[in-house]
Write a protein that holds these residues in place. Structure first.
Motif, short mmCIF file in Angstrom:
data_model
loop_
_atom_site.label_atom_id
_atom_site.label_comp_id
_atom_site.label_asym_id
_atom_site.label_seq_id
_atom_site.Cartn_x
_atom_site.Cartn_y
_atom_site.Cartn_z
N LEU A 427 0.83 -1.20 0.00
CA LEU A 427 0.00 0.00 0.00
C LEU A 427 0.86 1.25 0.00
N SER A 428 1.92 1.26 0.81
CA SER A 428 2.77 2.44 0.90
C SER A 428 3.43 2.76 -0.44
N ILE A 429 3.85 1.74 -1.21
CA ILE A 429 4.46 1.97 -2.52
C ILE A 429 3.47 2.68 -3.44
N SER A 543 8.11 -6.25 -1.72
CA SER A 543 6.96 -5.37 -2.01
C SER A 543 7.09 -4.78 -3.41
N TYR A 544 8.32 -4.46 -3.81
CA TYR A 544 8.53 -3.95 -5.16
C TYR A 544 8.25 -5.02 -6.21
N MET A 545 8.55 -6.26 -5.89
CA MET A 545 8.23 -7.35 -6.82
C MET A 545 6.71 -7.44 -7.02
N ARG A 546 5.96 -7.36 -5.93
CA ARG A 546 4.50 -7.41 -6.04
C ARG A 546 3.98 -6.19 -6.80
N GLY A 552 2.56 -4.73 -14.28
CA GLY A 552 2.53 -5.52 -15.50
C GLY A 552 1.11 -5.91 -15.90
N LEU A 553 0.31 -6.33 -14.92
CA LEU A 553 -1.08 -6.67 -15.19
C LEU A 553 -1.87 -5.47 -15.68
N LEU A 554 -1.58 -4.30 -15.10
CA LEU A 554 -2.24 -3.07 -15.54
C LEU A 554 -1.95 -2.79 -17.01
N LEU A 555 -0.69 -2.92 -17.40
CA LEU A 555 -0.31 -2.65 -18.79
C LEU A 555 -0.95 -3.64 -19.74
N ILE A 556 -1.04 -4.91 -19.35
CA ILE A 556 -1.70 -5.90 -20.20
C ILE A 556 -3.16 -5.51 -20.44
N TYR A 557 -3.85 -5.16 -19.35
CA TYR A 557 -5.25 -4.74 -19.50
C TYR A 557 -5.34 -3.50 -20.40
N TYR A 558 -4.44 -2.55 -20.17
CA TYR A 558 -4.50 -1.29 -20.93
C TYR A 558 -4.29 -1.53 -22.42
N PHE A 559 -3.29 -2.31 -22.78
CA PHE A 559 -2.98 -2.52 -24.19
C PHE A 559 -4.08 -3.30 -24.92
N PHE A 560 -4.81 -4.16 -24.20
CA PHE A 560 -5.83 -4.98 -24.85
C PHE A 560 -7.24 -4.41 -24.74
N PHE A 561 -7.48 -3.55 -23.72
CA PHE A 561 -8.84 -3.03 -23.53
C PHE A 561 -8.88 -1.52 -23.29
N GLY A 562 -8.28 -1.06 -22.19
CA GLY A 562 -8.41 0.33 -21.78
C GLY A 562 -7.96 1.33 -22.83
#
Length: 592
Positions: A427-429, A543-546, A552-562
């Motif tokens: 959350l802090s990140i 935490s940085y890995m998570r 990465g998941l955000l970018l996948i969604y963005y490139f295919f839908f958003g």
């Protein structure tokens, strides 16, 4: 008026908030057929270039985008409501749980200094948020601010982290609720959790109580914002009374000897704890999302935001001092520190008052978080970066019911599985990253106006901003990599100072705030950037890995839908009303 995938009005479609047809989720031209979708994917590069440089018009956010919800939110909040919303949003599990964890494991009695550092960072961010909320009073909060100043793509990256912040924050508070509830009943927290041995550590203590609490909060938040405000106001009064009791009763059992090892963990411990304790200040940005429902934003928002943060910071510092004077830091309980501290000094009866107060505080945090996160998601959905079904505002309640339910379902799922320690660092990140971006956006807002700022001044602004960011990142990296070194700071800190001074001296401000403005620009937003990035350097690698996986998941969604949904919506807007176009974009005719 909203615009559909073919350039025509879609207000009627957007008002069907309770239907669940394909057009409610993906009404854009790119999703009309598989052939259209394939064509959109082939144009991903061109569309991405357009969205990276596209900046929304301020007036568009205030009018056209807002109308896509079908109904207006009710303007019934005052500065008094916002102050109590601010207190209710912030004072919760951060102080009642994480104070004990950090005091015992990372910083000792100097935890009060960690709260001061986090509080300064939070207050600088409050100033930045306040100017934006007054100038652009919409439900989108920082998402809307970044979309206007830094463009669609950066706004989407921030949006994903904003939603993550709220889901994780709500989940963390809900699990803490279970901890204090168990204390109230003389049980351990895990007595009420289901141990799933097949799951990994950190995810194997299932918490059904947290899920039930979130469901109740969802129902209250969906019914009425003003009703939520009244409940929050009454609950926060009880909460403040309990805090005063903790301070007064706790100090009667204070032992100065407990402060003998004040700096036992040194400066590194103070800053490491500050990065985690920043979680305790998360929530004030939810107040900025209520600007659309505020009667007089120019007056109410500054008083509400700055006033509530001042009260909160003072309360945190005094509570931290009280806890560490009551008990040696090595004996502080990490799950319910204040309750156990009173038990340790022989005041068993006070344990129940503390636990009750903590539960009240966490309940209001969950409630205000539910209100804020739904309004963020509503405004993001108005831009079609996520399905516009989520933008619907109920005509009877004047609240975004769809967004409220979806966000709280996600929160309940995370709360059911995930340990508080994992949630707090992640959350802090997200929060520090967003607050840093808002500070950057404020500098851009003051120093750059499309069509007015000269090429030379724009180039100087970019150079100085990059130097501020680079020097801040270098300082944080050196801090993380070097245990005892100091040579690096001799380089990085002066570069930050000279970069900020250069921006102040050589680049004229292109815009003055109309109603309320941050003082000492660019110094305060530049300091906010530096402190937020510095605290990011104190967070653990896992935490940085998570965070990287989530990005990465955000970018996948963005490139295919958003990307394709928001691109179609923007182009349809341009066809329907050319004067209401984005300020800049690869396909825009801005005259630049």
């Amino acid at each position: 008026m909203g615009v559909g995938s073919e350039g025509g009005p879609t207000t009627a479609v957007k008002r069907r908030g309770c239907s669940c047809t394909k057009d409610d989720f993906f009404p854009e031209e790119s999703f009309k057929s598989w052939a259209n979708y394939g064509r959109a994917l082939r144009e991903t590069g061109k569309r991405l270039r357009d969205r990276v440089t596209a900046r929304s018009l301020e007036q568009s956010e205030l009018h056209e985008v807002r109308l896509r919800s079908g109904h207006e939110m009710k303007k019934n909040l005052t500065w008094w409501d916002l102050i109590w919303f601010g207190i209710g949003a912030v004072i919760g599990s951060g102080i009642f749980v994480l104070t004990g964890q950090e005091a015992r494991e990372d910083v000792g009695p100097a935890v009060v200094l960690s709260f001061v550092v986090s509080g300064i960072s939070a207050m600088l961010s409050v100033f930045c948020y306040t100017e934006f909320a007054v100038e652009i009073p919409v439900a989108g909060g920082s998402f809307a601010y970044l979309r206007v100043e830094l463009g669609d793509f950066m706004a989407f990256i921030a949006a994903g982290n904003i939603l993550l912040e709220y889901v994780i924050g709500g989940a963390a508070v809900a699990r803490s609720w279970t901890s204090y509830f168990s204390t109230l009943l003389n049980h351990e927290a895990n007595d009420f959790r289901i141990h799933a041995t097949a799951l990994a550590d950190g995810y194997n203590r299932l918490d059904p109580i947290a899920v039930v609490v979130i469901c109740i909060i969802c129902l209250v938040a969906a019914l009425s914002t003003k009703g939520t405000s009244r409940f929050n106001y009454l609950a926060s009064i009880v909460h403040v009374a309990v805090i005063l009791f903790i301070i007064i009763a706790g100090l009667t059992k204070a032992k100065a000897s407990n402060y003998d090892q004040f700096f036992h963990f040194g400066a590194r411990g103070i800053f490491k704890a500050s990065a985690v304790l920043f979680f305790a200040y998360v929530g004030f940005d939810a107040v900025s999302t209520m600007a659309e429902e505020t009667k007089n934003p120019a007056k109410d928002i500054p008083i509400g935001l700055v006033g509530s943060m001042t009260i909160t910071t003072l309360a945190y510092c005094i509570l931290a001092v009280t806890l560490c004077l009551m008990q040696p830091y090595g004996q502080i309980d990490v799950d319910a520190p204040f309750s156990v501290a009173f038990k340790a000094v022989g005041m068993n009866w006070a344990t129940y008052i503390v636990a009750f107060g903590a539960l009240k505080g966490m309940t209001t945090v969950l409630l205000v978080s539910a209100v804020g996160q739904a309004r963020y998601l509503t405004h993001i959905a108005r831009t079609h970066m996520v399905p516009p079904w989520l933008a619907h505002v109920n005509s009877r309640t004047g609240t975004p019911i769809n967004a409220t339910v979806v966000m709280l379902v996600a929160t309940a799922i995370i709360a059911f599985f995930t340990d508080l320690g994992i949630l707090a660092n992640l959350l802090s990140i997200s929060t520090l990253f967003i607050f840093m971006l808002v500070a950057v956006a404020l500098i851009v807002r003051r120093y750059y106006v499309s069509g007015e700022t000269s090429e030379a001044n724009r180039s100087k602004l970019v150079v100085f901003l990059l130097l501020i960011l680079a020097s801040s990142i270098a300082t944080a990296s050196y801090w993380a990599a070097s245990e005892n070194g100091w040579v690096g700071y001799v380089v990085t800190v002066p570069v930050w100072f000279l970069s900020t001074a250069g921006l102040w001296w050589f680049v004229p401000q292109a815009r003055a705030p109309r109603l309320w403005g941050v003082p000492l620009v660019p110094w305060l937003p530049s300091a906010s950037i530096a402190i937020n990035i510095f605290l990011l350097g104190s967070i653990d690698g896992k935490s940085y890995m998570r965070f990287g996986i989530w990005s990465g998941l955000l970018l996948i969604y963005y490139f295919f839908f958003g990307l394709h949904a928001s691109y179609d919506t923007a182009k349809a807007d341009e066809v329907a009303a050319p004067v209401k176009r984005v300020e800049e974009g690869s396909a825009a005719k801005t005259g630049q």
